[in-house]
Structures are given as structure tokens and as C-alpha cells.
Design a protein around this motif. Structure first.
Motif, PDB file in Angstrom:
ATOM      1  N   LYS A  48      39.980  50.957  56.232  1.00 30.89           N
ATOM      2  CA  LYS A  48      39.545  49.999  55.412  1.00 30.89           C
ATOM      3  C   LYS A  48      39.259  49.217  56.429  1.00 30.89           C
ATOM      4  CE  LYS A  48      44.124  46.860  54.481  1.00 30.89           C
ATOM      5  NZ  LYS A  48      45.043  46.834  53.808  1.00 30.89           N
ATOM      6  N   THR A  49      38.509  47.452  55.371  1.00 33.60           N
ATOM      7  CA  THR A  49      37.816  46.771  55.894  1.00 33.60           C
ATOM      8  C   THR A  49      38.292  45.625  55.558  1.00 33.60           C
ATOM      9  OG1 THR A  49      35.794  46.723  54.389  1.00 33.60           O
ATOM     10  CG2 THR A  49      35.997  47.705  56.142  1.00 33.60           C
ATOM     11  N   GLU A  50      38.303  44.169  56.276  1.00 36.50           N
ATOM     12  CA  GLU A  50      39.079  43.687  56.135  1.00 36.50           C
ATOM     13  C   GLU A  50      38.806  42.617  56.240  1.00 36.50           C
ATOM     14  OE1 GLU A  50      43.542  43.013  56.087  1.00 36.50           O
ATOM     15  OE2 GLU A  50      43.845  44.039  57.346  1.00 36.50           O
ATOM     16  N   ASP A  67      39.603  38.116  57.835  1.00 41.76           N
ATOM     17  CA  ASP A  67      40.265  36.840  58.108  1.00 41.76           C
ATOM     18  C   ASP A  67      39.861  34.912  57.451  1.00 41.76           C
ATOM     19  OD1 ASP A  67      38.990  35.773  59.998  1.00 41.76           O
ATOM     20  OD2 ASP A  67      40.339  37.046  61.294  1.00 41.76           O
ATOM     21  N   LYS A 119      36.290  40.183  61.432  1.00 38.55           N
ATOM     22  CA  LYS A 119      36.195  41.707  60.481  1.00 38.55           C
ATOM     23  C   LYS A 119      37.216  42.972  60.858  1.00 38.55           C
ATOM     24  CE  LYS A 119      33.255  43.978  57.014  1.00 38.55           C
ATOM     25  NZ  LYS A 119      31.958  44.259  56.476  1.00 38.55           N
ATOM     26  N   THR A 129      38.534  44.605  65.776  1.00 40.26           N
ATOM     27  CA  THR A 129      38.033  43.542  64.740  1.00 40.26           C
ATOM     28  C   THR A 129      36.777  42.381  65.880  1.00 40.26           C
ATOM     29  OG1 THR A 129      39.892  43.334  64.552  1.00 40.26           O
ATOM     30  CG2 THR A 129      38.810  41.231  64.118  1.00 40.26           C
TER      31      THR A 129
END
Length: 598
Positions: free
Chosen positions: A84-86, A88, A93, A169
Motif C-alpha cells: 500500500k502506498t499513500e 500525506d 510518501k 516513508t
């Protein structure tokens, strides 16, 4: 401004381990591979040869990202169950990895997320640096610099979620990065073995290794596991390094490569041999495989033999004369360019490669897609040809423009093949070039012939020393550690290969001055800026990267830390009974060991 990220170590670690059968072989088989001298550094970070890297490829596995034989970097789904990548609100990232639960070390214990987090914390720690290692693992992640420099004892951008999940991150300031997944490419390290009794302490400020003296423990690993790894994750496990030969044995607990495949051979032996007779030894059945054969005469002999087969591919690299840009005469660009005009590169290629290579004009290999796209522009660069007048013209622009009295101008017409008329500076110091080459090496032979014949005609006092490959690497990588009066050599004939990721920042940027990574000790602000420009692109900006690559090549050519000699086809020669040697520009035989049977 973009901070500076990690790649040299990652490049090695993400090499794929591809191909093979699903069962442990019923009949024991041994593959014997010939090599030059092996340094014996089986953990990353201490300077090594390609032959040490072969061993690491055999005993290392479970990388989060793998490189396919065609050079594509892919998520290793044998390892990663879910990714999973997200991003902010400020652009950081996060990559969150959920791991499969059926991965094991060679001793049968389970590989967990703790081993991946431990790997990052260990390799990025100042304790590992103090132990003598150089590492770029963890660069690009939030809090890397402070942790690496010892300002804090926690790594902010690394998080252990549970036994089978962890996250990293990437700092927003590090993005975009053309090779972004390299910031998230890791392998596990055996925490229970390297740091017995240690724990991972995780809180809002980040992760740290707790419960032991990390400096003392790192020093122990650097003097034990570095030379004899005990617990490993790859398709093979380390057995011994004795009598100039490394032996590894099949790891029955290896889950598989990114293609879910397992090894077929019981043992692999990498044996230091006389490389002058490497192909003859395969033909005669003394060894099973030699790789990277470039000499035309040897290739023709292998192709004609009924006892051998060959596999060939365009080289993703090149060979040349590598120079130290911080020492003596080769610290001056005009001297480096002059040396390039004091050899006939075409003659060297003809003598060494036969019809199996061509001259190069920069820091690239024939297999690189960037070269293919920019071939016309690169081929239009001025070619270095034997030109004594041009060499003298360049040297007259340096401090070595006088006769022995340090006053009278040097007269090229007086120079002679005997070398009795040389160049001096105003301090009455001779223009000296000392070269180091390996023994039993046709490239060394031909570089010596060219330089001995031509350097006297430009007033250069040239000498050459020969030694084994390990001695050459020690001088090339670590001469910067010596006092100026202790240093000896200016140049070396070497070759280099590139991975699927091309980021020369780690080889030439001034951030790495005074380390073995920038072995040429290049310090050029313009080149620095171009390397940052290349890497500071989105992964989708392929056209822009290609254009920036060409700009880099132009500046690299101008400062010339290496005289490029050739890129060529590699021929891997193996016994007729050996199958599956489907090597490519991006996959060595060790990376595809599971394809190979006998």
C-alpha cells in the motif's frame, strides 16, 4: 533542494534470483565457475569485486523489489503479500509492506518484518560506518540524515507495524526521484544472529535497535559474518572460502525467487583461476563456466569446440583507464585528456576483442536504452585517436611545460621514444604517471604497449606495475585513505557494469568525496548539478531523463575521470552438459542461478 538518496548498495540487493525447479535435486551436482581473485567481502559496504557480488547474489534473497532479466524492476510477490502506498498532505510518501509468513532463513527460522526493519536500521547506523562499512541504505527516508550522522538514535521514517508488516516513508524533499522504488528496496538481515538479545524499540519518534552495544556488535559482525556468513536468505548457503575458492550449498529452506522458483544444483564453487586459460579450462572440463569473455581469439575457440556452448549479449558497461582525479598529474583534466590521445584505442580493441566490441565515448554500455536513444549524438563526440601533437598541446597548458631546469619551455620536437627528454614544472618535478594493471590480462598488456610507446613522445615518465585483482581494487578504492606522500598510482585498467538503475550520483558526486564509492575522487559542481537533474524526475519522465543523460555524458567527457576504451559483447562459455545459462545484460549467472542445471 532534493536530498541525496541511496542506490549503490540497493543496486546490488535488488538483483533478481530467477528461474529453476521446485524440488531439491535427488542427485548431487556441482557447478564450478572460474573467476579472478575473490576479495572475500561477503557483506555489502566494504568495497568488492564482481566475484564477491556473485557470492552475495547466491546467498541473499527475499528482496522487496527484483530485477527481471530484461531489466524491469518489479515488486517481489513471493515476499510481499500486499503493498500500500499513500502520500500525506506535505508530500511524504509511505510504502507499507505486508509480508508472506512462509519465508525462512537457511537455518529454518522464520523471516519476519523485524528482519527488514533491522536491516535498514543496521546499515544506516553510524555504528556500521564506524565498523568500516559504507552504506546508503535508508537514504531518502524521513530522518535518514540525522540517524546516519548519529544526531538521534531513532530513524523517523521506519516503522514496524507487526511481525509481518512494516513501512518506510520517503521524505517529500527527496521526491520526485526517477528510480523511486529504490528507496523502498530492501532485504532482510538476521537480527537474531547479528544482534543476539537485541530488540526493536518503536515509538512516535521512530525505530531504533535497543538492548546491546551497537558499536561493539557492528564491529564483531564486520570481522566475522562479513567473511563467513552463517544465516542467509538466498537459494544457497555459505560453506567455505578456502584455497581461493568459495563453496555454497543449496538452501533447502529457500521459498523461491520472485518467479517462485528454486535451485537445482546441490553445490556451486567459485574458483580463482588463471584467466589467461579460462576458456581452455572449460573446453578441457576442468571447470564448468566462465563469464564475461571478451577476447576474440578465446570466443572463436569456444564456438569451435564440441565440448562447450556459449551465450552472448551486449554488455551493459564498458572498459577503460580509470584515473584518480585528486592525485598528482591526473588531478589535471588536460593531463587526463592528453593520456587519451596517447593510445590507439582501435588497435587495443582489435588486439583484445577481435570483432566483438567497439570504442566508446562516455560512461555507458551498448545495452543501455539511453545510449540507443542518443546513439547519433554520442557517436558524434570527438573521438580520442592517437595524436601526439594534440597531447603535447594539452600538456603545454599545464604546469609541466618546462625542461629539467624548470625554466626552458618544453620542445615536443626533442621528445624521443627512449624517454630521455621529459616534462617538468617550475619546481623541477617530472611529469610522472604510474599505472597499475592485473597480471595475465590482455588489456593490461595492450595498455602497457600503447603508453610505453607514446607517452615518452609527450615527455611523460610512465611506469606500470602489475599485481593481482584484489591488490588493484585495494589501491583503486582506498588510496584516498593514504597520505599524499604514501600514494603511488594514478591510473588503472578496469571495467564496470551497470544495473537496471543508472544513477551515477553514487559514483561521481562530490557528496561521496573521501569514500570508496567515488573512487575516482571526482569533484565537479557542474557534473554534480547534472546528476541531481537526472535523478530529480518523475519515473514517467523518460524523455526528460534521456535528455539529461546526454547532458551528463557531455560534461563527463569534458572532465574525463575515465578514458573509455571499449564496450563489447559478453560471451559466457560453459560445458555442453550445463543448461540454462540464459544470462543477459541485467542478470549475471549468479542472479539466475535457479535457471542453471547440470
Amino acid at each position: 533542494m532534493i536530498k541525496l538518496g541511496s542506490l549503490l548498495l540497493v543496486l546490488v540487493l535488488v538483483l533478481s534470483l530467477a528461474g529453476c525447479a521446485e524440488k531439491t535435486p535427488a542427485v548431487e551436482t556441482t557447478l564450478v565457475v572460474g573467476s579472478s581473485e575473490i576479495s572475500g567481502n561477503f557483506l555489502s559496504g566494504f568495497g568488492d569485486s564482481a566475484y564477491d557480488v556473485w557470492v552475495r547474489e547466491l546467498i541473499s534473497g527475499y528482496e522487496t523489489y527484483s530485477t527481471t532479466p530484461t531489466g524491469e524492476i518489479v515488486l517481489n510477490k513471493t515476499v510481499v503479500k500486499n503493498l500500500k502506498t499513500e502520500i500525506d498532505t506535505v508530500g511524504n510518501k509511505t510504502y507499507t509492506f505486508d509480508l508472506h509468513k512462509d519465508m525462512k532463513w537457511n537455518n529454518g527460522t522464520v523471516v519476519t518484518a523485524k528482519d527488514y526493519v533491522f536491516y535498514i536500521l543496521w546499515y544506516a547506523s553510524p555504528a556500521w560506518t564506524e565498523a568500516g562499512a559504507t552504506s546508503t541504505v535508508g537514504e531518502g527516508l524521513i530522518g535518514y540524515q540525522d540517524y546516519y550522522e548519529g544526531e538521534v538514535d531513532r530513524f523517523k521514517g521506519v516503522k514496524l507495524i507487526n511481525d509481518y508488516s512494516f513501512s518506510v516513508t520517503i521524505d517529500a524533499e527527496e521526491l520526485p526521484y526517477f528510480f523511486e522504488t529504490n528507496y523502498a528496496s530492501f532485504i532482510p538481515a538476521p537480527m537474531a544472529v547479528w544482534a543476539p538479545g537485541a530488540t526493536l524499540d518503536i515509538n512516535a519518534d521512530g525505530a531504533k535497535i535497543a538492548g546491546l552495544d551497537l558499536v561493539k556488535t557492528a564491529s564483531t559482525v564486520a570481522t566475522t559474518e562479513r567473511f563467513k556468513p552463517t544465516v542467509t536468505s538466498g537459494p544457497y548457503k555459505f560453506v567455505s572460502f578456502e584455497n581461493s575458492a568459495v563453496t555454497v550449498k543449496i538452501n533447502e529452506n529457500f521459498k523461491g525467487t520472485f518467479e517462485n522458483k528454486k535451485p537445482q544444483l546441490t553445490y556451486v564453487v567459485i574458483k580463482s583461476i588463471n584467466m589467461t586459460t579460462d576458456v581452455d579450462q572449460v573446453i578441457n572440463g576442468e571447470i564448468d563456466l566462465v563469464t564475461g569473455v571478451i577476447e576474440g581469439e578465446k570466443i572463436e575457440k569456444a564456438k569451435a569446440s564440441k565440448t562447450t556452448s556459449v551465450n552472448y549479449y551486449a554488455r551493459n558497461g564498458f572498459g577503460g583507464v580509470f584515473m584518480h582525479c585528486d592525485f598528482g598529474a591526473t588531478a589535471i583534466p588536460e593531463v587526463r585528456h592528453a593520456l587519451a590521445y596517447l593510445m590507439d584505442r582501435d588497435e587495443i580493441i582489435s588486439n583484445v576483442l577481435g570483432g566483438y566490441g567497439s570504442v566508446t565515448n562516455g560512461y555507458y554500455g551498448l545495452a543501455q536504452w539511453m545510449y540507443t536513444k542518443n546513439k547519433a549524438a554520442i557517436d558524434a563526440f570527438p573521438h580520442f585517436v592517437r595524436n601526439i601533437a594534440k597531447a603535447n598541446e594539452l600538456l603545454n597548458q599545464t604546469e609541466w611545460k618546462f625542461e629539467a631546469d624548470g625554466k626552458t619551455s618544453f620542445d615536443p620536437a626533442k621528445a624521443n621514444a627512449a624517454g630521455t627528454y621529459l616534462r617538468y614544472n617550475a619546481k623541477k618535478e617530472k611529469l610522472v604517471i604510474k599505472h597499475f594493471g592485473t597480471e595475465d590480462n590482455t588489456v593490461t598488456d595492450n595498455v602497457e604497449i600503447q603508453f610505453k610507446a607514446n607517452t615518452p613522445l609527450a615527455g611523460i615518465d610512465f611506469t606500470i606495475a602489475r599485481g593481482d585483482f584484489d591488490a588493484l581494487l585495494d589501491n583503486y578504492y582506498y588510496a584516498y585513505e593514504l597520505k599524499p606522500e604514501e600514494r603511488v598510482y594514478h591510473s588503472y585498467n578496469l571495467a564496470t557494469n551497470f544495473g537496471a538503475t543508472f544513477d551515477p550520483y553514487y559514483s561521481f558526486h562530490s557528496d561521496f568525496l573521501g569514500t570508496w564509492q567515488n573512487a575516482n575522487q571526482v569533484n565537479d559542481p557542474e557534473l554534480d548539478a547534472l546528476m541531481i537533474k537526472m535523478r530529480s524526475l518523475e519515473p514517467t519522465q523518460v524523455t526528460e531523463f534521456s535528455a539529461a543523460w546526454l547532458e551528463f555524458q557531455k560534461r563527463w567527457y569534458e572532465i574525463l575521470p575515465i578514458i573509455p576504451l571499449y564496450s563489447n559483447q559478453y560471451y559466457d562459455v560453459f560445458g555442453a552438459g550445463v543448461k540454462g545459462v540464459n544470462t543477459t545484460p541485467f542478470s549475471t549467472w549468479a542472479a539466475i542461478i535457479c535457471d542453471i542445471s547440470k
